[in-house]
Write an enzyme that holds these catalytic residues in place. Structure first.
Site, PDB file in Angstrom:
ATOM      1  CG  ASP A 166      -2.163  -1.322   1.329  1.00  0.00           C
ATOM      2  OD1 ASP A 166      -1.875  -1.450   0.341  1.00  0.00           O
ATOM      3  OD2 ASP A 166      -2.120  -1.042   2.680  1.00  0.00           O
ATOM      4  N   GLY A 259      -4.793  -1.114  -2.220  1.00  0.00           N
ATOM      5  CA  GLY A 259      -4.339   0.153  -1.497  1.00  0.00           C
ATOM      6  C   GLY A 259      -5.297   0.509  -0.097  1.00  0.00           C
TER       7      GLY A 259
END
Ligand code: ATP
Length: 631
Positions: A166, A259
């Protein structure tokens, strides 16, 4: 060999033990980091242990904490995931669990712990260090360890590395695994755009629908979103209607990526695939990228299916959803991740061995292109502050806390994504400007991936700032033939994902004709020139087919007189040796390398790899003979 690395190694590991573990979600590149820790630790003279299944292994002890040898790390650098396993461990969250973990470590004499994980894992590591003395006292009181053992292990050193696709940890520009995840997303976007738009002009609209970054990441009308999802959808549909009005045969792909609550992956995907419109008529493909944590400003989740339904019901477009899911975590680590992990892992081993009782725990970070150490507590606190600011919808603060690179990505994206020059631009869509300078851009030398992307960014940024831009076609020869044309905003529309050089390039050098170059630049009134290129800057790799027999592969790379490609490839592939122009080798060095390979082949490892850079003083023929002689 050690004497060849005097600047790298001034720590002494003899008598010390290091443990390394991976915790939280796995990420590509973790193996390269483990390998680097182990090998640098052993190289420094320390004993190194791997802990299996994250903190759970530390709590469970026994076979979960294994001492490893140099050769145990063979053949893992290119593997995704983590070979020692990762887990989320409830036990370690309790003091009782950490007490057991401390006992297991003290029993083995381990006082150096390297944790590869996310902010949760690093927070846990910090807490463990803070409690260490008390934990030892309690272990002595209960008779679990002796006073002598406690005294010998009375201090715990902690170093962290951030493994997360992420890229959501403050303090580092890149986390291990984020680049590989981007590769997976780009591959998916490329696959969808090529199948859906063959022979057709494309209208590629990327809506990076992000939880916290609506106002930055969304194309078209989504820049100033206020209010709730309803308002968002109205604005969005204005935009879609506009797109649809250009042509009604439109298909929309909704791609959901990972993410979590960090916009990095979606934002950088937007940058890298050059989301844009093409205004010509023709069938169009619309693509919407949705980050998994996407929400409207009121905090309601926005899923890929929500968007698909809206597209279908309101615009009557064919819409398909693609969930990328774990594809992003999977696959082999990218070259960038392997190199990053090697550099970080090596630094982590040195940092933990170098730590003194008063050294604060640190995280190994990337600052620009430099691997640095930053205080763990400060980084973790900043990361937690992002979460708070996100909850409070204070997006400006979120961006500030995420750091310089994140802000710059957003700013570049905001300018480059526009269908036409932003309102604040100093030049019109055709490239005519009221004032400013006259600039030009030229490609010289061999074509290379990214050249056209760089030209596009240069042209749009220059126009945005009010400067007229000329493109010079076909390198220096083109300049001499007056192939100089004014570039407007749309000229470079689809150049973000174009390979090679869209401007055209030749290998002619201007060396003998500098006067003519000056005349031509003056004739066209060019005040500033950007040259993008170089020579021998593409790589070529020759590799024999793999085999079950013991074999040494000798791979030759290009790179002009610069050993960069060979050195980086050697790092990323875990090569046994790299021969480059800049490093003058002696026969003794060569002999040492060959002996190392022979030793290695005596064990279970069947493959050797030598990278020879094309202008190295070590001849391929010579290596070949040596290798045949030895094996
Ligand atoms: P990812 O980014 O992949 O989620 P992470 O490291 O943030 O990684 P977490 O689930 O938050 O993932 O933490 C991983 C493990 O670290 C937990 O299961 C737990 O064992 C340990 N841990 C996390 N927070 C703490 C804490 N405050 N105290 C002790 N241990 C913790």
């Amino acid at each position: 060999a050690r004497s060849r690395l005097p600047t790298l190694l001034n720590v002494e590991g003899a008598g010390q033990c290091i443990a390394v573990l991976t915790s939280g979600g796995d990420a590509q590149g973790m193996n390269a980091a483990i390998r680097a820790v182990v090998r640098m630790g052993i190289y420094a003279g320390a004993r190194v242990f791997t802990v299996w299944e994250g903190y759970q292994g530390l709590v469970d002890g026994g076979d979960n904490i294994k001492e490893v040898r140099w050769e145990d790390m063979s053949g893992i650098i290119q593997l995704g995931g983590t070979v020692i396993g990762s887990a989320r461990c409830e036990d370690f969250k309790s003091r009782k669990g950490r007490l057991t973990a401390a006992k297991n470590m003290v029993t083995l004499g381990i006082t150096n712990l390297i944790v590869i994980g996310g902010d949760g894992s690093l927070t846990g590591a910090n807490l463990f260090r803070q409690e260490w003395q008390e934990l030892l006292e309690e272990l002595v009181e209960t008779g679990a360890v002796t006073e002598k053992m406690a005294k010998e292990n009375n201090h715990l050193n902690i170093v962290g590395m951030v493994g997360s696709i992420d890229n959501d940890f403050c303090g580092t520009d890149m986390t291990i695994g984020a680049d590989s995840a981007l590769h997976r997303i780009f591959e998916a976007v490329d696959a969808i755009t090529t199948t859906a738009s063959r022979h057709e002009l494309k209208c590629l609209v990327i809506f990076c629908v992000l939880f916290v970054f609506f106002q930055f990441c969304c194309l078209c009308c989504l820049n100033q979103i206020v209010g709730n999802f309803q308002i968002f959808t109205e604005k969005w549909f204005d935009c879609m209607e506009f797109c649809a009005s250009l042509n009604s045969h439109q298909r929309t792909f909704v791609l959901e990526g990972m993410g979590r609550h960090c916009g990095y992956l979606a934002l950088v995907t937007g940058l890298g695939v050059g989301a844009d419109y093409v205004r010509n008529s023709g069938r169009r493909l619309c693509m919407i990228i949705v980050a998994e944590g996407a929400q409207d400003v009121a905090g309601n989740p926005v899923t890929a299916n929500d968007i698909k339904e809206l597209v279908k019901t309101k615009l009557h477009h064919d819409a398909r959803v693609t969930m990328l899911g774990h594809v992003q975590r999977g696959g082999v680590p990218s070259a960038f991740d392997r190199i990053l992990s090697c550099r970080m892992g090596a630094e982590a081993a040195l940092a933990v061995l170098d730590a003194k009782p008063d050294t604060a725990p640190c995280v190994i970070c990337l600052d620009g292109n430099k691997v640095t150490k930053r205080p763990l507590v400060e980084c973790v606190n900043r990361t937690l502050a992002v979460k708070e600011a996100t909850k409070a919808k204070d997006f400006e603060k979120v961006v500030e806390l995420r750091g310089r690179t994140f802000r710059s990505n957003i700013e570049i994206f905001k300018v480059l994504k526009e269908v036409e020059p932003p309102a604040s631009s100093q030049c019109d869509i055709s490239g005519n400007c009221k004032s400013g300078h006259t600039l030009a851009v030229i490609n010289i030398g061999a074509p290379a991936g990214g050249m056209s992307t760089a030209v596009r960014a240069f042209v749009r940024f220059s126009l945005y700032q009010g400067h007229r831009v000329f493109g010079i076609r076909d390198g220096i020869n083109g300049l001499f033939d007056d192939k100089v044309e004014q570039l407007g905003w749309l000229h470079v529309d689809a150049w973000a994902w174009a390979g090679g050089s869209k401007l055209g390039t030749t290998r002619t050098l201007p060396s003998k004709d500098m006067q003519k170059v000056a005349e031509k630049l003056s004739k066209h009134g060019i005040q500033g020139l950007l040259v993008i290129g170089g020579f021998e800057n593409c790589d070529r790799i020759k590799q024999s087919a793999s085999s079950a027999t013991r074999r040494v592969f000798v791979v030759e790379c290009m790179g002009g007189y610069c050993g960069y490609l060979a050195t980086m490839s050697a790092l990323a592939s875990g090569a046994d040796a790299a021969y480059i122009f800049e490093e003058k080798l002696t026969l003794r060095d060569l002999k040492n390398n060959i002996e190392h390979l022979i030793d290695k082949m005596k064990g279970s490892v069947r493959r050797g790899l030598i990278l020879r850079y094309e202008r190295s003083f070590v001849f391929l023929r010579y290596l070949d003979r040596l290798a045949q002689f030895s094996f």
